[in-house]
Design a protein around this motif. Structure first.
Motif, PDB file in Angstrom:
ATOM      1  N   GLY A 146       0.809  -1.201   0.000  1.00  0.00           N
ATOM      2  CA  GLY A 146       0.000   0.000   0.000  1.00  0.00           C
ATOM      3  C   GLY A 146       0.848   1.259   0.000  1.00  0.00           C
ATOM      4  N   GLY A 147       0.844   2.009  -1.102  1.00  0.00           N
ATOM      5  CA  GLY A 147       1.584   3.260  -1.177  1.00  0.00           C
ATOM      6  C   GLY A 147       2.893   3.123  -1.925  1.00  0.00           C
ATOM      7  N   ALA A 148       3.354   4.250  -2.491  1.00  0.00           N
ATOM      8  CA  ALA A 148       4.535   4.238  -3.350  1.00  0.00           C
ATOM      9  C   ALA A 148       5.795   3.805  -2.612  1.00  0.00           C
ATOM     10  N   ALA A 149       5.951   4.256  -1.368  1.00  0.00           N
ATOM     11  CA  ALA A 149       7.169   3.913  -0.624  1.00  0.00           C
ATOM     12  C   ALA A 149       7.258   2.414  -0.381  1.00  0.00           C
ATOM     13  N   LYS A 150       6.140   1.797  -0.007  1.00  0.00           N
ATOM     14  CA  LYS A 150       6.158   0.353   0.243  1.00  0.00           C
ATOM     15  C   LYS A 150       6.335  -0.432  -1.057  1.00  0.00           C
ATOM     16  N   VAL A 151       5.745   0.054  -2.136  1.00  0.00           N
ATOM     17  CA  VAL A 151       5.924  -0.607  -3.428  1.00  0.00           C
ATOM     18  C   VAL A 151       7.400  -0.614  -3.814  1.00  0.00           C
ATOM     19  N   ALA A 152       8.091   0.495  -3.542  1.00  0.00           N
ATOM     20  CA  ALA A 152       9.527   0.548  -3.831  1.00  0.00           C
ATOM     21  C   ALA A 152      10.287  -0.472  -2.992  1.00  0.00           C
ATOM     22  N   ARG A 153       9.898  -0.659  -1.741  1.00  0.00           N
ATOM     23  CA  ARG A 153      10.547  -1.650  -0.889  1.00  0.00           C
ATOM     24  C   ARG A 153      10.330  -3.062  -1.439  1.00  0.00           C
ATOM     25  N   VAL A 154       9.150  -3.315  -1.976  1.00  0.00           N
ATOM     26  CA  VAL A 154       8.854  -4.634  -2.532  1.00  0.00           C
ATOM     27  C   VAL A 154       9.747  -4.917  -3.736  1.00  0.00           C
ATOM     28  N   ARG A 155       9.926  -3.914  -4.575  1.00  0.00           N
ATOM     29  CA  ARG A 155      10.852  -4.083  -5.707  1.00  0.00           C
ATOM     30  C   ARG A 155      12.264  -4.347  -5.197  1.00  0.00           C
ATOM     31  N   GLY A 156      12.650  -3.626  -4.155  1.00  0.00           N
ATOM     32  CA  GLY A 156      13.976  -3.816  -3.594  1.00  0.00           C
ATOM     33  C   GLY A 156      14.188  -5.200  -3.017  1.00  0.00           C
ATOM     34  N   ALA A 157      13.091  -5.848  -2.569  1.00  0.00           N
ATOM     35  CA  ALA A 157      13.187  -7.207  -2.025  1.00  0.00           C
ATOM     36  C   ALA A 157      13.315  -8.258  -3.111  1.00  0.00           C
ATOM     37  N   GLY A 158      13.048  -7.855  -4.382  1.00  0.00           N
ATOM     38  CA  GLY A 158      13.251  -8.784  -5.486  1.00  0.00           C
ATOM     39  C   GLY A 158      12.050  -9.075  -6.356  1.00  0.00           C
ATOM     40  N   ALA A 159      10.897  -8.473  -6.068  1.00  0.00           N
ATOM     41  CA  ALA A 159       9.714  -8.740  -6.883  1.00  0.00           C
ATOM     42  C   ALA A 159       9.880  -8.116  -8.267  1.00  0.00           C
ATOM     43  N   GLU A 160       9.643  -8.900  -9.311  1.00  0.00           N
ATOM     44  CA  GLU A 160       9.703  -8.353 -10.669  1.00  0.00           C
ATOM     45  C   GLU A 160       8.565  -7.385 -10.929  1.00  0.00           C
ATOM     46  N   ILE A 161       7.411  -7.675 -10.348  1.00  0.00           N
ATOM     47  CA  ILE A 161       6.236  -6.816 -10.513  1.00  0.00           C
ATOM     48  C   ILE A 161       5.782  -6.395  -9.125  1.00  0.00           C
ATOM     49  N   ALA A 162       5.633  -5.107  -8.907  1.00  0.00           N
ATOM     50  CA  ALA A 162       5.169  -4.587  -7.623  1.00  0.00           C
ATOM     51  C   ALA A 162       4.007  -3.649  -7.893  1.00  0.00           C
ATOM     52  N   ALA A 163       2.905  -3.841  -7.164  1.00  0.00           N
ATOM     53  CA  ALA A 163       1.694  -3.067  -7.417  1.00  0.00           C
ATOM     54  C   ALA A 163       1.142  -2.485  -6.127  1.00  0.00           C
ATOM     55  N   ASP A 164       0.536  -1.324  -6.242  1.00  0.00           N
ATOM     56  CA  ASP A 164      -0.092  -0.632  -5.119  1.00  0.00           C
ATOM     57  C   ASP A 164      -1.550  -1.048  -5.046  1.00  0.00           C
ATOM     58  N   TYR A 165      -1.890  -1.872  -4.053  1.00  0.00           N
ATOM     59  CA  TYR A 165      -3.253  -2.394  -4.002  1.00  0.00           C
ATOM     60  C   TYR A 165      -4.284  -1.351  -3.563  1.00  0.00           C
ATOM     61  N   THR A 166      -3.848  -0.149  -3.231  1.00  0.00           N
ATOM     62  CA  THR A 166      -4.807   0.916  -2.903  1.00  0.00           C
ATOM     63  C   THR A 166      -5.310   1.629  -4.148  1.00  0.00           C
ATOM     64  N   THR A 167      -4.728   1.342  -5.320  1.00  0.00           N
ATOM     65  CA  THR A 167      -5.210   1.919  -6.575  1.00  0.00           C
ATOM     66  C   THR A 167      -6.252   0.985  -7.181  1.00  0.00           C
ATOM     67  N   PRO A 168      -7.305   1.550  -7.783  1.00  0.00           N
ATOM     68  CA  PRO A 168      -8.427   0.705  -8.219  1.00  0.00           C
ATOM     69  C   PRO A 168      -8.099  -0.239  -9.370  1.00  0.00           C
ATOM     70  N   ASP A 169      -7.092   0.062 -10.164  1.00  0.00           N
ATOM     71  CA  ASP A 169      -6.829  -0.757 -11.352  1.00  0.00           C
ATOM     72  C   ASP A 169      -5.591  -1.628 -11.220  1.00  0.00           C
ATOM     73  N   TRP A 170      -5.176  -1.915  -9.957  1.00  0.00           N
ATOM     74  CA  TRP A 170      -3.918  -2.647  -9.788  1.00  0.00           C
ATOM     75  C   TRP A 170      -3.971  -4.039 -10.421  1.00  0.00           C
ATOM     76  N   ALA A 171      -5.115  -4.713 -10.331  1.00  0.00           N
ATOM     77  CA  ALA A 171      -5.205  -6.073 -10.882  1.00  0.00           C
ATOM     78  C   ALA A 171      -5.027  -6.059 -12.392  1.00  0.00           C
ATOM     79  N   ASP A 172      -5.602  -5.060 -13.064  1.00  0.00           N
ATOM     80  CA  ASP A 172      -5.434  -4.952 -14.515  1.00  0.00           C
ATOM     81  C   ASP A 172      -3.972  -4.695 -14.861  1.00  0.00           C
ATOM     82  N   ARG A 173      -3.293  -3.877 -14.061  1.00  0.00           N
ATOM     83  CA  ARG A 173      -1.889  -3.595 -14.313  1.00  0.00           C
ATOM     84  C   ARG A 173      -1.032  -4.846 -14.150  1.00  0.00           C
ATOM     85  N   VAL A 174      -1.372  -5.663 -13.159  1.00  0.00           N
ATOM     86  CA  VAL A 174      -0.632  -6.913 -12.965  1.00  0.00           C
ATOM     87  C   VAL A 174      -0.840  -7.838 -14.153  1.00  0.00           C
ATOM     88  N   ARG A 175      -2.090  -7.957 -14.608  1.00  0.00           N
ATOM     89  CA  ARG A 175      -2.360  -8.806 -15.778  1.00  0.00           C
ATOM     90  C   ARG A 175      -1.546  -8.342 -16.985  1.00  0.00           C
TER      91      ARG A 175
END
Length: 326
Positions: free
Chosen positions: A176-205
């Motif tokens: 949740g939020g840009a700062a945490k999304v950046a941390r997720v990328r830093g942990a190694g996730a190829e795709i990191a999404a902000d689940y507080t945005t309404p279209d996150w699932a479409d972006r993941v797809r």
């Protein structure tokens, strides 16, 4: 010594920083000068009096806290002298006095710390780390998996991302939020999404380019967890280990049958019945951290600020494992 005391169930403000008598070790016990104590979401439920689980609600007044790391500086009767001065970590059980400058624990429950682990990391691994290892045992991610981790910036989520990437799996992390999304990328996730945005699932797809999610590791539930479940491809697996979003994912046997899904729960008996029980999970978690295969993310608060730590945890304003430092 100073400790956090609670005299009534309620909001974070019920946690008071006070002077209290030092606890003294009894037979088979040691006294520990605490260097770090862990904070868990369950601690907030115990504080509110809303905990519903296999253990009894704690009696008041109490000093909360289940996990501590520090240095053994006092021995009870029957304890071998070589424990004196050793760095240790221990899981004390439910609401058993961890939020304090000193703690008492049974010598049989102690884990001696390797030089590679500091106290903050050890406290994270003995509780949050053992949960992570247990989840991985049940989920069994594989290199060919596309793994979606909810709350991927949290203490468990960060290590699940690390573990899945270490195996070669493709990892999608939600936060949740840009700062945490950046941390997720830093942990190694190829795709990191902000689940507080309404279209996150479409972006993941779109980011997956036609590949389906084969494994969801969910500790959030609520809307985010439900949307993650809906992303599972036919034949996929769901592993639930909590619902910090307020309620678990809702699905029926028809949902599972219709998409050939499987669902598992990594809580309670699902972990307690693992070979060797919780102690074996603790030992493995500490070994994974000492070897550098899992690195816990830690956010520290001063012991006197335990109320602020609880408030931040409950409002999802923390990243990683929350640790109190006396």
């Amino acid at each position: 010594m100073h400790a956090i005391r609670q005299y009534e169930f309620g909001p974070p403000g019920t946690l008071r920083y006070e002077e209290t008598p030092d606890p003294r070790p009894g037979e088979g016990q040691v006294g520990i000068a605490v260097r770090a104590c862990g904070v868990h979401l369950v601690d907030t439920m115990l504080r509110r009096g809303s905990y519903e689980g296999p253990f009894a609600r704690p009696e008041l007044p109490m000093t909360p806290g289940r996990e501590v790391a520090g240095v053994v500086d006092e021995l009870g009767a029957g304890v071998e002298e070589d424990w004196l001065g050793r760095r240790v970590v221990v899981h004390l059980g439910m609401a058993s006095g961890g939020y304090a400058e000193r703690a008492v624990a049974g010598v049989a429950d102690l884990h001696a710390l390797p030089d590679e682990l500091d106290h903050d990391a050890a406290v994270a691994m003995v509780g949050t780390g053992r949960m992570t290892v247990g989840i991985l045992d049940i989920a069994r991610p594989a290199p060919e998996d596309v793994v979606l981790v909810t709350a991927a910036a949290g203490g468990i989520g960060t290590m699940l991302v690390q573990a899945a990437r270490g195996l070669g799996a493709t990892v999608v992390g939600l936060a949740g939020g840009a700062a945490k999304v950046a941390r997720v990328r830093g942990a190694g996730a190829e795709i990191a999404a902000d689940y507080t945005t309404p279209d996150w699932a479409d972006r993941v797809r779109d980011a997956l380019g036609g590949r389906g999610i084969t494994l969801v590791l969910d500790g959030v539930g609520g809307q985010a967890g439900q949307a993650a479940f809906d992303l599972l491809a036919p034949g996929g697996r769901l592993v639930v280990f909590g619902w910090s979003g307020g309620e678990p994912i809702r699905f029926t046997s028809a949902d599972l049958l219709g998409r050939s899904l499987s669902a598992s729960v990594a809580l309670g008996p699902g972990l307690l019945r693992r070979p060797g029980g919780l102690r074996a999970l603790q030992e493995r978690a500490l070994a994974e951290a000492a070897a550098g295969r899992l690195t816990p993310a830690v956010q520290t608060f001063a012991l006197r600020d335990a109320a602020a730590a609880h408030a931040a945890l409950e409002t999802r304003a923390t990243a990683g494992k929350v640790v109190l430092v006396p």
